[in-house]
Design an enzyme around this catalytic site. Sequence first.
Site, PDB file in Angstrom:
ATOM      1  N   HIS A  70      50.316 -19.151  29.042  1.00 41.33           N
ATOM      2  CA  HIS A  70      50.714 -20.551  28.973  1.00 41.33           C
ATOM      3  C   HIS A  70      50.745 -21.141  30.380  1.00 41.33           C
ATOM      4  O   HIS A  70      50.796 -20.421  31.378  1.00 41.33           O
ATOM      5  CB  HIS A  70      52.101 -20.677  28.337  1.00 41.33           C
ATOM      6  CG  HIS A  70      53.134 -19.830  29.021  1.00 41.33           C
ATOM      7  ND1 HIS A  70      53.350 -18.505  28.683  1.00 41.33           N
ATOM      8  CD2 HIS A  70      53.982 -20.096  30.039  1.00 41.33           C
ATOM      9  CE1 HIS A  70      54.293 -17.992  29.445  1.00 41.33           C
ATOM     10  NE2 HIS A  70      54.693 -18.940  30.293  1.00 41.33           N
ATOM     11  N   ARG A 150      50.223  -8.257  37.646  1.00 37.65           N
ATOM     12  CA  ARG A 150      51.125  -7.987  36.529  1.00 37.65           C
ATOM     13  C   ARG A 150      50.918  -9.140  35.558  1.00 37.65           C
ATOM     14  O   ARG A 150      50.995 -10.310  35.932  1.00 37.65           O
ATOM     15  CB  ARG A 150      52.564  -7.911  37.012  1.00 37.65           C
ATOM     16  CG  ARG A 150      53.592  -7.644  35.896  1.00 37.65           C
ATOM     17  CD  ARG A 150      54.137  -8.935  35.351  1.00 37.65           C
ATOM     18  NE  ARG A 150      55.279  -8.733  34.457  1.00 37.65           N
ATOM     19  CZ  ARG A 150      55.857  -9.711  33.768  1.00 37.65           C
ATOM     20  NH1 ARG A 150      55.433 -10.955  33.870  1.00 37.65           N
ATOM     21  NH2 ARG A 150      56.882  -9.454  32.991  1.00 37.65           N
ATOM     22  N   ASP A 152      51.843 -11.437  32.499  1.00 41.20           N
ATOM     23  CA  ASP A 152      52.985 -11.907  31.737  1.00 41.20           C
ATOM     24  C   ASP A 152      52.654 -12.037  30.252  1.00 41.20           C
ATOM     25  O   ASP A 152      51.557 -12.479  29.879  1.00 41.20           O
ATOM     26  CB  ASP A 152      53.433 -13.266  32.292  1.00 41.20           C
ATOM     27  CG  ASP A 152      54.680 -13.787  31.648  1.00 41.20           C
ATOM     28  OD1 ASP A 152      55.695 -13.062  31.670  1.00 41.20           O
ATOM     29  OD2 ASP A 152      54.650 -14.912  31.126  1.00 41.20           O
ATOM     30  N   GLU A 181      52.415  -6.664  30.607  1.00 38.58           N
ATOM     31  CA  GLU A 181      53.745  -6.706  29.997  1.00 38.58           C
ATOM     32  C   GLU A 181      53.585  -6.659  28.479  1.00 38.58           C
ATOM     33  O   GLU A 181      53.168  -7.627  27.848  1.00 38.58           O
ATOM     34  CB  GLU A 181      54.500  -7.980  30.393  1.00 38.58           C
ATOM     35  CG  GLU A 181      55.897  -8.009  29.781  1.00 38.58           C
ATOM     36  CD  GLU A 181      56.585  -9.357  29.920  1.00 38.58           C
ATOM     37  OE1 GLU A 181      57.824  -9.367  29.990  1.00 38.58           O
ATOM     38  OE2 GLU A 181      55.891 -10.392  29.924  1.00 38.58           O
TER      39      GLU A 181
END
Length: 235
Positions: A70, A150, A152, A181
Amino acid sequence: MIDRLDYLTELGVNAIYFTPVFEATTNHKYDTSDYFRVDPHFGTNETLKTLVRECHARGIRVLLDAVFNHSGRQFAPFVDVIEKGEESLYKDWFHVRKWPLRIEDGVPTYETFAFEPIMPKLNTSNPEVRDYLLKVASYWMDEIGIDGWRLDVANEVDHQFWREFRQTVKKANPDAYILGEIMHDAMPWLQGDQFDAVMNYPFTNTVIDFSLRGKSTAPASQRRSARCSPVTRPR
């Protein structure tokens, strides 16, 4: 951070993962406004480039947080959709359920992350969106020199995008680290075509339940093994 890198080196730190550093309107910065600019609260792109260079000089690698599920409400394409509605060139960059974009009975007429109106969900099945985000990934690796990402809420983004993401990242740096994640079993993402590893929340929760909450116990065989295993002390 730059002023304290020697202290981190003394602690034995060899990698730093930053939560989002891109320009955003919130304190947590998970509502990206500009994917190509470091938020002024933290510094500039050049400041980050200096930090990465100083980290590398000390054997420290740097990961940034990729918020690609997003964007933020102030992300330029989303602002354009708000202003122009169905006439916007970016209308297919997002998942719009009903026009115009607004909040009805507390629920946005467009898909978001966690029902949060300021975080509209990106349509990563759209080739234009994929190309844009892959350019973002390349920019921070090629221009700034980061060592990995990383990802999200990676489980909310389609697998094909992550396959293309991996190809882009590994082309920029074959040794780059891709950490997703995932809140549950992550095997579909760990087949060698997407992530190198995941944030293992199920294991974390199991350890917490066992060591802090007393909600679970280790099998007897494991308890015996733990008692009999020799302890090696550093010299």
